[in-house]
Motif scaffolding. Structure first.
Motif, mmCIF file in Angstrom:
data_model
loop_
_atom_site.group_PDB
_atom_site.id
_atom_site.type_symbol
_atom_site.label_atom_id
_atom_site.label_comp_id
_atom_site.label_asym_id
_atom_site.label_seq_id
_atom_site.Cartn_x
_atom_site.Cartn_y
_atom_site.Cartn_z
ATOM 1 N N ARG A 2 52.692 28.023 46.557
ATOM 2 C CA ARG A 2 51.577 28.951 46.734
ATOM 3 C C ARG A 2 52.050 30.389 46.772
ATOM 4 N NH1 ARG A 2 49.087 25.183 51.062
ATOM 5 N NH2 ARG A 2 47.794 23.891 49.758
ATOM 6 N N ALA A 3 53.223 30.606 47.352
ATOM 7 C CA ALA A 3 53.741 31.968 47.460
ATOM 8 C C ALA A 3 53.942 32.596 46.088
ATOM 9 C CB ALA A 3 55.046 31.968 48.236
ATOM 10 N N LEU A 4 54.250 31.802 45.088
ATOM 11 C CA LEU A 4 54.430 32.309 43.737
ATOM 12 C C LEU A 4 53.119 32.277 42.950
ATOM 13 C CD1 LEU A 4 56.299 33.302 41.492
ATOM 14 C CD2 LEU A 4 56.792 30.928 40.950
ATOM 15 N N ALA A 5 52.284 31.291 43.186
ATOM 16 C CA ALA A 5 51.061 31.114 42.399
ATOM 17 C C ALA A 5 50.067 32.243 42.617
ATOM 18 C CB ALA A 5 50.415 29.771 42.723
ATOM 19 N N ARG A 6 49.898 32.692 43.865
ATOM 20 C CA ARG A 6 48.908 33.746 44.137
ATOM 21 C C ARG A 6 49.232 35.043 43.404
ATOM 22 N NH1 ARG A 6 49.240 32.104 49.767
ATOM 23 N NH2 ARG A 6 50.362 34.042 50.056
ATOM 24 N N PRO A 7 50.479 35.544 43.471
ATOM 25 C CA PRO A 7 50.769 36.776 42.717
ATOM 26 C C PRO A 7 50.605 36.587 41.208
ATOM 27 C CG PRO A 7 52.448 36.412 44.372
ATOM 28 C CD PRO A 7 51.594 35.186 44.351
ATOM 29 N N LEU A 8 50.969 35.398 40.704
ATOM 30 C CA LEU A 8 50.808 35.164 39.270
ATOM 31 C C LEU A 8 49.337 35.178 38.871
ATOM 32 C CD1 LEU A 8 53.469 32.379 38.588
ATOM 33 C CD2 LEU A 8 53.545 34.783 37.893
ATOM 34 N N LEU A 9 48.498 34.605 39.708
ATOM 35 C CA LEU A 9 47.067 34.587 39.432
ATOM 36 C C LEU A 9 46.461 35.985 39.539
ATOM 37 C CD1 LEU A 9 44.477 32.942 38.885
ATOM 38 C CD2 LEU A 9 44.355 32.479 41.345
ATOM 39 N N SER A 10 46.993 36.794 40.415
ATOM 40 C CA SER A 10 46.389 38.101 40.681
ATOM 41 C C SER A 10 46.850 39.214 39.746
ATOM 42 C CB SER A 10 46.672 38.510 42.114
ATOM 43 O OG SER A 10 48.042 38.749 42.299
ATOM 44 N N VAL A 11 47.978 39.043 39.084
ATOM 45 C CA VAL A 11 48.572 40.146 38.325
ATOM 46 C C VAL A 11 47.630 40.693 37.240
ATOM 47 C CG1 VAL A 11 49.844 38.761 36.609
ATOM 48 C CG2 VAL A 11 50.714 40.981 37.287
ATOM 49 N N ILE A 12 46.918 39.836 36.538
ATOM 50 C CA ILE A 12 46.029 40.322 35.483
ATOM 51 C C ILE A 12 44.898 41.165 36.054
ATOM 52 C CG2 ILE A 12 44.535 38.273 35.405
ATOM 53 C CD1 ILE A 12 44.507 38.734 32.306
ATOM 54 N N PHE A 13 44.438 40.824 37.253
ATOM 55 C CA PHE A 13 43.349 41.583 37.862
ATOM 56 C C PHE A 13 43.811 42.965 38.305
ATOM 57 C CE2 PHE A 13 42.114 37.142 38.381
ATOM 58 C CZ PHE A 13 40.864 37.180 37.776
ATOM 59 N N VAL A 14 45.003 43.031 38.881
ATOM 60 C CA VAL A 14 45.524 44.317 39.333
ATOM 61 C C VAL A 14 45.772 45.236 38.131
ATOM 62 C CG1 VAL A 14 47.438 45.480 40.524
ATOM 63 C CG2 VAL A 14 46.510 43.336 41.435
ATOM 64 N N VAL A 15 46.413 44.710 37.100
ATOM 65 C CA VAL A 15 46.748 45.530 35.929
ATOM 66 C C VAL A 15 45.487 45.967 35.182
ATOM 67 C CG1 VAL A 15 47.889 45.485 33.669
ATOM 68 C CG2 VAL A 15 49.047 44.529 35.668
ATOM 69 N N GLN A 16 44.595 45.027 34.881
ATOM 70 C CA GLN A 16 43.368 45.373 34.143
ATOM 71 C C GLN A 16 42.433 46.225 35.000
ATOM 72 O OE1 GLN A 16 44.705 44.640 31.030
ATOM 73 N NE2 GLN A 16 42.509 44.542 30.637
ATOM 74 N N GLY A 17 42.402 45.952 36.317
ATOM 75 C CA GLY A 17 41.564 46.762 37.204
ATOM 76 C C GLY A 17 42.028 48.202 37.251
ATOM 77 N N ALA A 18 43.337 48.413 37.334
ATOM 78 C CA ALA A 18 43.879 49.778 37.339
ATOM 79 C C ALA A 18 43.572 50.475 36.024
ATOM 80 C CB ALA A 18 45.386 49.735 37.586
ATOM 81 N N SER A 19 43.655 49.747 34.927
ATOM 82 C CA SER A 19 43.332 50.310 33.614
ATOM 83 C C SER A 19 41.858 50.715 33.547
ATOM 84 C CB SER A 19 43.660 49.291 32.523
ATOM 85 O OG SER A 19 43.269 49.767 31.266
ATOM 86 N N SER A 20 40.978 49.877 34.103
ATOM 87 C CA SER A 20 39.545 50.190 34.113
ATOM 88 C C SER A 20 39.235 51.402 34.981
ATOM 89 C CB SER A 20 38.741 49.003 34.644
ATOM 90 O OG SER A 20 38.872 47.896 33.806
ATOM 91 N N LEU A 21 39.969 51.552 36.056
ATOM 92 C CA LEU A 21 39.769 52.723 36.916
ATOM 93 C C LEU A 21 40.179 54.014 36.212
ATOM 94 C CD1 LEU A 21 41.013 51.418 40.384
ATOM 95 C CD2 LEU A 21 38.760 52.358 39.886
ATOM 96 N N ARG A 22 41.313 53.966 35.527
ATOM 97 C CA ARG A 22 41.829 55.159 34.852
ATOM 98 C C ARG A 22 41.062 55.510 33.587
ATOM 99 N NH1 ARG A 22 46.920 52.797 35.992
ATOM 100 N NH2 ARG A 22 46.959 52.030 33.877
ATOM 101 N N ASN A 23 40.660 54.493 32.834
ATOM 102 C CA ASN A 23 40.056 54.741 31.526
ATOM 103 C C ASN A 23 38.903 53.753 31.281
ATOM 104 O OD1 ASN A 23 39.648 55.754 28.982
ATOM 105 N ND2 ASN A 23 41.325 54.613 28.053
ATOM 106 N N PRO A 24 37.741 53.974 31.887
ATOM 107 C CA PRO A 24 36.642 53.014 31.757
ATOM 108 C C PRO A 24 35.872 53.105 30.438
ATOM 109 C CG PRO A 24 35.976 54.829 33.159
ATOM 110 C CD PRO A 24 37.426 55.047 32.817
ATOM 111 N N GLU A 25 35.959 54.241 29.752
ATOM 112 C CA GLU A 25 35.106 54.486 28.577
ATOM 113 C C GLU A 25 35.191 53.419 27.481
ATOM 114 O OE1 GLU A 25 36.871 56.910 30.093
ATOM 115 O OE2 GLU A 25 35.192 58.060 30.905
ATOM 116 N N PRO A 26 36.376 52.882 27.147
ATOM 117 C CA PRO A 26 36.412 51.863 26.093
ATOM 118 C C PRO A 26 35.648 50.578 26.459
ATOM 119 C CG PRO A 26 38.615 52.741 26.453
ATOM 120 C CD PRO A 26 37.737 53.286 27.528
#
Length: 189
Positions: A2-26
């Motif tokens: 579980r210690a490894l699975a949670r970060p692996l599951l969350s990484v796409i949300f953190v990366v894409q979420g940060a991208s959406s915050l910085r550049n939402p227009e596309p």
């Protein structure tokens, strides 16, 4: 695991979420049809103190969704508020998937195929988030503790009542015996 699975599951949300915050227009053109239908419905159903705070512009809604993804992803990855974070991510993933990967609307066969794969990927992520949201990591959940606590309290109450009944009978016997002894010791008895 579980210690490894949670970060692996969350990484796409953190990366894409940060991208959406910085550049939402596309993302606005794909999000617009969903937000145009979803926001009025939510504002009608939600209490005024919630409905009045929902952003009106799609750009701000995309940013809000990005913030939910970053915060939920960090909560899931770190384990601090992981169940709430997973629930937030799951709830936000549904409109995100419908807006971003509506493959059934695509005319081009290749684009439809790619969008369908992305839709199914998000569906799989949704399944993982739902599992993370209900996972108690081997510890009893609130519902289990409440039902078993009530059963344990009932059992202890029964035991206490039986012990009190035994004690009362014993005290009654002792009182009766003491009365007999006192009667026997009386000089005029």
């Amino acid at each position: 695991m579980r210690a490894l699975a949670r970060p692996l599951l969350s990484v796409i949300f953190v990366v894409q979420g940060a991208s959406s915050l910085r550049n939402p227009e596309p993302l606005v053109p794909k999000a617009q049809p969903v937000t145009d239908r979803l926001v009025p419905m939510v504002k009608r159903v939600a209490p005024p103190q919630v409905g009045d705070r929902i952003p009106d512009t799609t750009v701000n809604l995309v940013r809000l969704n990005g913030a939910v993804h970053v915060i939920g992803g960090i909560a899931l990855a770190t384990g601090k508020g992981r169940r709430l974070g997973a629930s937030m991510l799951a709830a936000s993933l549904v409109p995100t998937t419908i807006a971003g990967h509506s493959f059934w609307l695509e005319k081009d066969k290749t684009v439809r195929h790619v969008q369908r794969i992305q839709f199914l990927k998000n569906l799989s992520l949704l399944g993982g988030l739902l599992l993370a949201a209900v996972d108690t990591e081997g510890k009893p959940g609130v519902a289990w503790r409440a039902s078993h606590g009530a059963k344990a309290a009932k059992r202890e109450t029964r035991r206490g009542a039986k012990a009190a009944k035994r004690e009362a009978k014993q005290l009654a016997r002792e009182a009766k015996q003491a009365a007999r002894l006192a009667k026997a010791e009386l000089p005029f008895g």
